[in-house]
Design an enzyme around this catalytic site. Structure first.
Site, PDB file in Angstrom:
ATOM      1  N   LYS A  78       3.708 -14.230 -70.615  1.00  0.00           N
ATOM      2  CA  LYS A  78       4.782 -14.216 -71.787  1.00  0.00           C
ATOM      3  C   LYS A  78       5.522 -15.430 -71.414  1.00  0.00           C
ATOM      4  CE  LYS A  78       8.573 -11.381 -73.763  1.00  0.00           C
ATOM      5  NZ  LYS A  78       9.390 -10.440 -73.772  1.00  0.00           N
ATOM      6  N   LYS A 115      -2.882 -19.410 -67.173  1.00  0.00           N
ATOM      7  CA  LYS A 115      -2.966 -18.052 -67.293  1.00  0.00           C
ATOM      8  C   LYS A 115      -2.156 -17.476 -68.433  1.00  0.00           C
ATOM      9  CE  LYS A 115       0.022 -15.773 -64.661  1.00  0.00           C
ATOM     10  NZ  LYS A 115       0.592 -14.583 -64.274  1.00  0.00           N
ATOM     11  N   LYS A 171       9.364 -19.566 -59.272  1.00  0.00           N
ATOM     12  CA  LYS A 171      10.544 -18.828 -59.727  1.00  0.00           C
ATOM     13  C   LYS A 171      11.915 -20.087 -59.532  1.00  0.00           C
ATOM     14  CE  LYS A 171       9.959 -15.277 -62.019  1.00  0.00           C
ATOM     15  NZ  LYS A 171      10.086 -14.972 -63.297  1.00  0.00           N
TER      16      LYS A 171
HETATM   17  P1  AMP Z   1       3.051  -8.474 -65.364  1.00  0.00           P
HETATM   18  O1  AMP Z   1       3.389  -8.372 -66.598  1.00  0.00           O
HETATM   19  O2  AMP Z   1       3.408 -10.000 -64.390  1.00  0.00           O
HETATM   20  O3  AMP Z   1       4.209  -7.583 -64.506  1.00  0.00           O
HETATM   21  O4  AMP Z   1       1.676  -8.432 -65.055  1.00  0.00           O
HETATM   22  C1  AMP Z   1       1.170  -7.017 -65.029  1.00  0.00           C
HETATM   23  C2  AMP Z   1      -0.262  -6.784 -64.541  1.00  0.00           C
HETATM   24  O5  AMP Z   1      -1.189  -7.702 -65.486  1.00  0.00           O
HETATM   25  C3  AMP Z   1      -0.444  -7.312 -62.993  1.00  0.00           C
HETATM   26  O6  AMP Z   1      -1.203  -6.620 -62.357  1.00  0.00           O
HETATM   27  C4  AMP Z   1      -1.114  -8.763 -63.408  1.00  0.00           C
HETATM   28  O7  AMP Z   1      -1.766  -9.235 -62.395  1.00  0.00           O
HETATM   29  C5  AMP Z   1      -1.634  -8.752 -64.574  1.00  0.00           C
HETATM   30  N1  AMP Z   1      -1.933  -9.643 -65.474  1.00  0.00           N
HETATM   31  C6  AMP Z   1      -0.832 -10.721 -66.098  1.00  0.00           C
HETATM   32  N2  AMP Z   1      -1.312 -11.442 -66.714  1.00  0.00           N
HETATM   33  C7  AMP Z   1      -2.578 -11.689 -66.536  1.00  0.00           C
HETATM   34  C8  AMP Z   1      -3.704 -12.729 -66.930  1.00  0.00           C
HETATM   35  N3  AMP Z   1      -3.413 -13.687 -67.671  1.00  0.00           N
HETATM   36  N4  AMP Z   1      -4.906 -12.217 -66.437  1.00  0.00           N
HETATM   37  C9  AMP Z   1      -5.180 -11.139 -65.783  1.00  0.00           C
HETATM   38  N5  AMP Z   1      -4.184 -10.282 -65.351  1.00  0.00           N
HETATM   39  C10 AMP Z   1      -2.998 -10.440 -65.869  1.00  0.00           C
END
Ligand code: AMP
Ligand code: TRP
Length: 341
Positions: A213, A210, A130
């Site tokens: 967004k 990975k 970050k």
């Molecule tokens: P976030 O949008 O970062 O709050 O992620 C929400 C959930 O989705 C969290 O548990 C992340 O670990 C999971 N997540 C986000 N991106 C991925 C990805 N590319 N592959 C697997 N899990 C993901």
């Protein structure tokens, strides 16, 4: 908004002591959900709600470390709630709420900060990322982010946390914070464990990073079919397969890997790739149509919910209300142990 005794939406408030093991997870209100969110985490949110007392939270306090537009945050919080409900979270079988509706999370975070060495936070990989991503906005919330995440989990004494692998370091830190607290003040919180799906890391359309967004490599599962088609058709496949007649390598092709989650005939599809019977474009077309078909009911439900925002608000308020007795009881126990009453 909060009441200690009134049943919310006809459902009884959660008991202070869990009758079944609790699972908790949080998700940032980042607007639309992508395939990585669903395959990596949300599918497990839904599955675990069958066996465990499941609590899911849209973490708007966390989002403030990067989002500073009030209207956008409000809108994205609603969109994330609609997305989770559309993807199968049933408010009769789990509790869905917004983090800032239960202010005890922030209060507990402060208390946990006093058992957390700064050095643990400074070495957190997501903090370092970050700092690179937003050098002009290295606010204190970024550093303290994992302590708030630990508070989210332990205020409900949850023992299992469905997340994607990118959250592994945060979960390890939560466990360290719990150990530090329990050591100083006596056994209080269980050590939470991460629970992963079969797809703990979903790669983005670039096939390298990975899906995320912030990188802009997503497949927006609740988006319009044409958008999903465009995103899937832009996917990078096996970069060593230059000519259409070259054999493909499904083990390293991201499109082939994703086929595993959309039909049980993926071995046949892979064989077609290995023998060059099919090409990468064929494979992408199949994947795009399957994703669109799989998420069609959710896309419809999402649109319906977004057209009825009061229904969403009602579910979120009821969720926060249901949690009041647990949050209050944990705060009372912690304050007692720490000498605050
Ligand atoms: P976030 O949008 O970062 O709050 O992620 C929400 C959930 O989705 C969290 O548990 C992340 O670990 C999971 N997540 C986000 N991106 C991925 C990805 N590319 N592959 C697997 N899990 C993901
Ligand atoms: N940090 C998580 C993410 O970015 C979101 C989150 C906040 C969370 N609090 C949590 C996840 C508690 C699991 C448990 O995805």
């Amino acid at each position: 908004m909060t009441s200690d005794v009134a049943p919310a939406n006809g459902r009884a408030p959660l008991a202070a002591n869990p009758s079944r093991p609790r699972t908790f997870s949080g998700i940032q209100p980042s607007g639309v959900v992508h395939l990585g969110n669903d395959l990596g985490a949300i599918r497990n949110y839904v599955a675990l709600a069958d066996q465990y007392e499941a609590i899911y939270c849209i973490v708007d306090y966390h989002a403030l470390t990067s989002t500073h537009d009030a209207d956008a945050l409000r809108q994205q919080t609603r969109e994330m709630a609609a997305s989770l409900l559309a993807l199968g979270l049933d408010p009769d079988r789990c509790t869905l709420f917004v983090q800032s509706h239960r202010p005890e999370h922030a209060e507990l975070m402060w208390l946990l900060c006093t058992v957390t060495p700064v050095s643990w936070l400074e070495r957190t990989p997501t903090y370092k990322e970050k700092v690179q991503q937003q050098p002009d906005d290295v606010n204190h919330g970024l550093l303290t982010y994992p302590v708030l995440q630990a508070a989210d989990i332990v205020i409900y004494k949850a023992s299992m946390v469905p997340v994607g692998r990118d959250q592994a370091a945060h979960l390890e830190l939560s466990r360290e914070i719990v150990r530090a607290f329990n050591r100083r003040y006596g056994e209080t919180f269980p050590e939470p464990k991460a629970v992963y799906t079969e797809a703990p890391v979903v790669l983005g359309t670039d096939g390298v990073r990975k899906m995320s967004k912030s990188v802009g490599n997503t497949i927006d599962i609740l988006g319009e079919p044409d958008l999903v088609r465009k995103q899937v058709m832009s996917m990078v496949t096996d970069t060593q397969r230059i000519k259409r007649t070259d054999p493909g390598r499904p083990e390293i092709c991201n499109v082939c890997q994703l086929q595993r989650f959309f039909g049980d005939d993926y071995e046949d599809l892979w064989e077609g790739e290995r023998t060059a019977r099919t090409g990468c474009v064929d494979m992408k077309k199949v994947l795009a149509e399957r994703i669109i078909r799989h998420y069609a009911p959710a896309r419809e439900r999402y649109a319906e919910l977004m057209a009825h925002p009061t229904e969403i608000e009602g579910i979120l308020e009821a969720g926060a209300d249901r949690l009041a007795p647990v949050a209050t009881a944990t705060m009372a126990e912690v304050k007692e142990k720490m000498g605050l009453r």
